[in-house]
Design a protein around this motif. Structure first.
Motif: not given
Length: 217
Positions: A154, A159, A185, A190
């Motif tokens: 990611e 995000r 998590t 994230v």
């Protein structure tokens, strides 16, 4: 207003003399123009002028939760984090932290470093530096939470949403344990990548904050 003797060093570093203009701030976002009237060993006398509306903060407050590091690494992180716009530094005790805890005097020193860095970077806000808490007691709700994790694909830029405050979590030299990553998590944190290279524990939080600062401009 009068500034006490312990504030004189910064005025002298700037080579200010009576009649020079400067800005003062209260550490909570308020800022005003001022003129230096007197400067001597007893302190400094300032004549306050109009309030100033500053615009040096990120769209939402950013908290950096960073694992305890040995030596002066924490000092370096707090100083640079202040320059990069962090609103709060939460120190963390983790399984692989370089040191188990810090004393009150070290905490006072870190807070002083944050105040000095605010002056140097011309921020009107002095970040809070909070006493260490165990990682599993770190509150994650009501904000966007991101953790620097080498195994993640990611990207922070994809995000991040400035509608909520931001929490950035960064680990010790040995990284987080599998159980700690699982707990983060499960709490909604994230995992984000900082690129293909492995960064040192004092570099990773600044890489996170640098990305946030760039995205918040």
């Amino acid at each position: 207003m009068t500034l006490p003797p312990d504030e004189l060093r910064h005025l002298r570093v700037l080579r200010l003399r009576p009649g020079d203009r400067l800005r003062v701030f209260d550490g909570r976002g308020q800022e005003a123009e001022a003129v230096l009237e007197r400067l001597d060993e007893g302190g400094a006398l300032l004549r306050l002028g109009e309030a100033v509306q500053g615009n040096r903060e990120t769209p939402q407050p950013v908290t950096l939760a960073v694992a305890l590091l040995k030596g002066d690494k924490l000092s370096d992180v707090v100083r640079a984090a202040t320059e990069l716009g962090v609103a709060r530094v939460q120190l963390l005790q983790t399984r692989f932290s370089d040191v188990p805890d810090i004393g009150e005097q070290k905490l006072i020193r870190l807070r002083r470093i944050a105040a000095e860095a605010s002056k140097q970077s011309r921020r009107a806000v002095v970040p809070e530096v909070l006493a260490p808490v165990p990682l599993l007691q770190l509150p994650l709700g009501g904000q966007q939470a991101f953790v620097a994790h080498p195994g993640s694909a990611e990207r922070l830029s994809e995000r991040l949403d400035w509608s909520l405050p931001v929490l950035l979590v960064s680990g010790p030299e040995g990284g987080f344990s599998d159980a700690e990553v699982a707990a983060l998590t499960a709490g909604g944190c994230v995992g984000v990548t900082l690129g293909p290279r492995i960064l040192r524990a004092e570099t990773a939080p600044l890489a996170l904050l640098g990305a946030i600062a760039a995205l918040g401009v």
